[in-house]
Design a protein around this motif. Structure first.
Motif, short mmCIF file in Angstrom:
data_model
loop_
_atom_site.label_atom_id
_atom_site.label_comp_id
_atom_site.label_asym_id
_atom_site.label_seq_id
_atom_site.Cartn_x
_atom_site.Cartn_y
_atom_site.Cartn_z
N PHE A 115 49.46 -45.48 28.58
CA PHE A 115 48.97 -45.13 27.25
C PHE A 115 48.56 -46.38 26.50
N ASP A 116 47.58 -46.27 25.61
CA ASP A 116 47.28 -47.38 24.70
C ASP A 116 46.95 -46.85 23.31
N LEU A 117 47.17 -47.72 22.33
CA LEU A 117 46.98 -47.35 20.93
C LEU A 117 46.45 -48.54 20.14
N VAL A 118 45.37 -48.34 19.42
CA VAL A 118 44.94 -49.31 18.41
C VAL A 118 45.88 -49.14 17.22
N LEU A 119 46.64 -50.18 16.91
CA LEU A 119 47.73 -50.04 15.93
C LEU A 119 47.24 -49.66 14.54
N ALA A 120 45.99 -49.96 14.23
CA ALA A 120 45.45 -49.54 12.94
C ALA A 120 45.37 -48.02 12.83
N ARG A 121 45.41 -47.33 13.98
CA ARG A 121 45.31 -45.87 14.01
C ARG A 121 46.67 -45.21 14.26
N LEU A 122 47.74 -45.95 14.10
CA LEU A 122 49.07 -45.40 14.29
C LEU A 122 49.32 -44.20 13.38
#
Length: 290
Positions: A115-122
């Motif tokens: 999984f990956d996540l752009v932290l600005a979109r948390l």
């Protein structure tokens, strides 16, 4: 709740060590020996811990005809003096190779999702923190408590799911993992209950690239799972990394752990890859199955 169970495939030099503290790297050699078309590596850290040989077979990119022709001979060439276990990893869509492995006695134990996540979109799940919990960086004094949690929190990984592997040794593997993480000064964080004062959860991370954090391993105590403590612990971790300028988080979850998969998706992570893990186990004195 445990959303991260990182295998050593990405960090062979530092994920696990022997009891002597020596770090190992997998050394793939021709299989069957001495010059077969396949490749296989002895896994020293698991062999030492479990007391019988562990191997990893590279087959994801193997020619199916060569795999079918040589796999049985390679498995038969492994020593019969002890039980032994062989791991194969491959993308789930490689069904032809999966079928060949199954014909020789390999069985599925786990599919890992990256999984990956752009932290600005948390996605913020909890609007208010539970006041009875504190989140902080671990200190060396926290190792006994963290090791105790690691030893009892995991049940959905490939080691615990395989009936041929002693569950107490599988527990011990995670205790060894966190002990090594403290020794190598990885980024380890703990969730602490204030009343009564005790550590109830931990997360281990590594920098994967500049401003990218890999969330490798984490869990809360088994007796408080599904209490919301794990949700707060991971949310605070992601908020802290975002505040420190990190742009992206990655993690890895077994589909055996559906609650972990669901929680990861709730934070806004997306799936970037999947890897099927299959085991082949032979008790001492037996030959390969075809």
């Amino acid at each position: 709740c445990s959303i991260a169970v990182q295998e050593e495939r990405k960090y062979p030099m530092t994920s696990l060590t022997s009891r002597s503290g020596t770090a190992f790297k997998l050394n793939f050699e021709p299989f069957p020996r001495p010059n077969g078309p396949l490749s296989c590596a002895y896994v020293p850290w698991d062999s030492e811990l479990f007391g019988f040989p562990f191997y990893e077979l590279k087959c994801a990119d193997a020619d199916p005809e060569l795999l079918s022709r040589h796999l049985g001979g390679g498995l038969d060439s492994l020593s019969r003096d002890h039980a032994c276990l062989v791991l194969a990893r491959l993308p789930p869509e490689h069904t032809r190779i999966t079928g060949i492995l199954a014909r020789y006695g390999f069985y599925p134990v786990e599919t890992m999702l990256d999984f990956d996540l752009v932290l600005a979109r948390l996605n913020i799940i909890l609007k208010h923190d539970h006041e009875q919990y504190g989140f902080r960086r671990a200190t060396p004094d926290d190792l006994p408590a963290v090791g105790d949690i690691a030893c009892g929190a995991f049940a959905a990984d490939r080691f615990h799911m395989d009936p041929n592997i002693p569950s107490d040794k599988a527990d011990q593997r995670y205790a060894c993992w966190v002990e090594n993480s403290f020794r190598t000064q990885d980024q380890v964080f703990v969730l602490e209950e204030t009343n009564p004062s005790r550590i109830i959860g931990f997360i281990q991370c590594r920098d994967l690239a500049p401003r990218v954090v890999d969330v490798c391993l984490g869990a809360v105590r088994r007796d408080i799972q599904k209490s919301g403590a794990g949700v707060q612990m991971y949310q605070q971790l992601f908020l802290d990394y975002r505040a420190r300028g990190y742009q992206k988080a990655v993690t890895h979850v077994s589909i055996n752990n559906l609650s972990g998969v669901k929680l990861t998706l709730r934070y806004g992570f997306t799936i970037s890859n999947a890897m099927l893990c299959m085991h082949w186990f032979r008790p001492a004195g037996m030959t390969a199955k075809q």
